[in-house]
Design a protein around this motif. Structure first.
Motif, PDB file in Angstrom:
ATOM      1  N   UNK A 171       5.292  13.404   8.888  1.00 44.41           N
ATOM      2  CA  UNK A 171       5.093  11.995   8.574  1.00 44.41           C
ATOM      3  C   UNK A 171       6.077  11.562   7.491  1.00 44.41           C
ATOM      4  N   UNK A 172       6.681  10.427   7.669  1.00 44.63           N
ATOM      5  CA  UNK A 172       7.441   9.746   6.616  1.00 44.63           C
ATOM      6  C   UNK A 172       7.245   8.263   6.893  1.00 44.63           C
ATOM      7  N   UNK A 173       6.322   7.645   6.185  1.00 43.17           N
ATOM      8  CA  UNK A 173       5.883   6.287   6.531  1.00 43.17           C
ATOM      9  C   UNK A 173       5.616   5.484   5.268  1.00 43.17           C
ATOM     10  N   UNK A 259       5.106  10.758  12.825  1.00 40.93           N
ATOM     11  CA  UNK A 259       4.971   9.316  12.640  1.00 40.93           C
ATOM     12  C   UNK A 259       5.907   8.903  11.527  1.00 40.93           C
ATOM     13  N   UNK A 260       6.767   7.953  11.835  1.00 48.16           N
ATOM     14  CA  UNK A 260       7.696   7.450  10.840  1.00 48.16           C
ATOM     15  C   UNK A 260       7.661   5.930  10.849  1.00 48.16           C
ATOM     16  N   UNK A 261       7.715   5.338   9.661  1.00 48.98           N
ATOM     17  CA  UNK A 261       7.527   3.898   9.573  1.00 48.98           C
ATOM     18  C   UNK A 261       8.089   3.360   8.271  1.00 48.98           C
ATOM     19  N   UNK A 262       8.556   2.112   8.319  1.00 53.02           N
ATOM     20  CA  UNK A 262       8.918   1.375   7.110  1.00 53.02           C
ATOM     21  C   UNK A 262       7.964   0.212   6.879  1.00 53.02           C
ATOM     22  N   UNK A 263       6.907   0.146   7.714  1.00 51.59           N
ATOM     23  CA  UNK A 263       5.969  -0.983   7.632  1.00 51.59           C
ATOM     24  C   UNK A 263       4.541  -0.505   7.373  1.00 51.59           C
ATOM     25  N   UNK A 264       4.412   0.678   6.779  1.00 49.94           N
ATOM     26  CA  UNK A 264       3.100   1.217   6.418  1.00 49.94           C
ATOM     27  C   UNK A 264       2.673   0.546   5.113  1.00 49.94           C
ATOM     28  N   UNK A 265       2.243  -0.702   5.231  1.00 51.85           N
ATOM     29  CA  UNK A 265       2.032  -1.577   4.081  1.00 51.85           C
ATOM     30  C   UNK A 265       1.133  -0.932   3.030  1.00 51.85           C
ATOM     31  N   UNK A 266       1.609  -0.950   1.787  1.00 48.66           N
ATOM     32  CA  UNK A 266       0.847  -0.396   0.673  1.00 48.66           C
ATOM     33  C   UNK A 266       1.194   1.037   0.345  1.00 48.66           C
TER      34      UNK A 266
END
Length: 390
Positions: A171-173, A259-266
């Motif tokens: 994971x990198x989110x 799971x990778x994301x730049x929109x994992x708010x917070x």
């Protein structure tokens, strides 16, 4: 490492392309490379604006005559000097990595390059062939892999403490780009532009970090096939994704998720690697890099701390201060630059025995990261289908 004793004969004469004023990653590279005196910064082409780059080099204390308007001028001029640079770091947008790395190798320079190494596997393999033919080192900036507790996780896998590996959970989110910040932030803008970033955003920019960490911990695992879905939740980023999920099947039966994301708010970084075996599991989280969580079935969970004598000797080799004192990102990157320097000297001395057991993200890691992203994009763009990994 605690004593700071030099492990190479002399500092490596070193230059930089990119990484100029205002570049966070440029400062990280310089801090890591100069930390233990393994590199000596002598030249640079720091900025697309020659005057701005020259002024920045002067502020770093460099000879103004070795602050060049572009990388072409730097490679040519430094090659003509008896005291010219031997290695160059490339800290520029993704679309420039291949041509600059290729030119550096052809100029006889070792290279430390930001990731992704290239846009395509064929380009990465071309660089690998040139480096092998000329006996040059290519290091890739997977900086998180320099944290010591990743080495401990690898030793626990190697000595069978976890049993047979069954599951790899990556994971990198983070949440810093949950809105269209690129409209006001030039440093973010190029990352979501295919012309500069290439075929992916978070898969190449974020996910390849835990992918490489997992490869360090479980070097025996080989991906057999994968399935990827990706989304552009901030629609202006399409066709590049700001969120993606990857399923992986490994040869031998293990499975993996990423799971990778730049929109994992917070969320802050939320980079985690969890390895599950038949006897137990380990988990590493980059926001708490000095600890490794170890869980053995039927036993109380425990947290292993960096620097403690109960760790494997190889996990203590990179310690810079005693247990209890936190070490962080700059220390991890400095550990990698020490290994890059050792690899460069061994190659120049034509002494492959000194490379035995020396772990660092080299050209093979760069090729593999590009190959993985390429397969993910092919799967996602094909409708989220399984694709064979070749």
């Amino acid at each position: 490492m605690i004593d700071g004793i030099r492990l190479t004969k002399a500092p490596i004469r070193w230059g930089m392309v990119g990484g100029g004023r205002g570049s966070q990653i440029g400062y990280v590279h310089r801090s890591a490379a100069l930390r233990d005196g393994y590199f000596s910064l002598l030249a640079g082409a720091f900025d697309l604006d020659p005057d701005r780059g020259r002024a920045f080099g002067a502020d770093l204390g460099l000879d103004p005559g070795r602050c060049y308007p572009d990388w072409q001028a730097m490679f040519a001029a430094e090659a003509a000097r008896a005291d010219g640079i031997r290695c160059v770091t490339i800290a520029t947008p993704n679309n420039t990595h291949y041509p600059i790395t290729r030119a550096a190798l052809l100029a006889g320079l070792h290279v430390i390059c930001e990731k992704p190494l290239t846009f395509t596997t064929s380009e990465a393999l071309d660089l690998q062939a040139i480096a092998a033919d000329r006996g040059l080192v290519v290091g890739v900036a997977y900086g998180y892999s320099g944290h010591q507790m990743i080495e401990e996780a690898a030793r626990l896998v190697a000595d069978g403490t976890l049993g047979e590996i069954r599951i790899v959970n990556l994971q990198f989110a983070h949440g810093f780009h949950s809105a269209a910040v690129e409209h006001d932030n030039p440093a973010a803008r190029w990352r979501v532009d295919p012309a500069f970033a290439g075929p992916s955003y978070v898969l190449g920019d974020l996910a390849t970090h835990p992918l490489y960490v997992a490869q360090v911990i479980c070097p025996h695992l080989r991906i057999r096939r994968l399935l990827c879905t990706r989304q552009s939740f901030v629609s202006s980023r399409a066709p590049l994704e700001d969120n993606a999920t990857v399923l992986m099947e490994y040869e031998g039966g293990a499975v993996g998720t990423c799971w990778t994301s730049a929109v994992n708010a917070g969320a802050m970084h939320s980079q985690k690697v969890r390895i599950v075996g038949s006897k137990g599991s380990v988990e590493w989280w980059d926001e708490h890099p000095n600890q490794l969580r170890l869980e053995i079935q039927g036993e109380p969970a425990r947290v292993l701390d960096r620097g403690m004598t109960y760790l494997h000797p190889q996990s203590l080799a990179d310690d810079r201060i005693g247990a209890g004192h936190p070490e962080g990102l700059f220390d991890a990157w400095a550990n990698l630059h020490c290994r890059f320097a050792l690899a460069i000297e061994a190659h120049e001395d034509k002494d492959p025995a000194r490379l035995a057991g020396l772990r660092y993200p080299g050209i093979e890691a760069g090729v593999e990261g590009v190959r993985w992203v390429e397969h993910c994009v092919r799967s996602a763009d094909g409708g989220g289908v399984w694709v064979d990994y070749a």
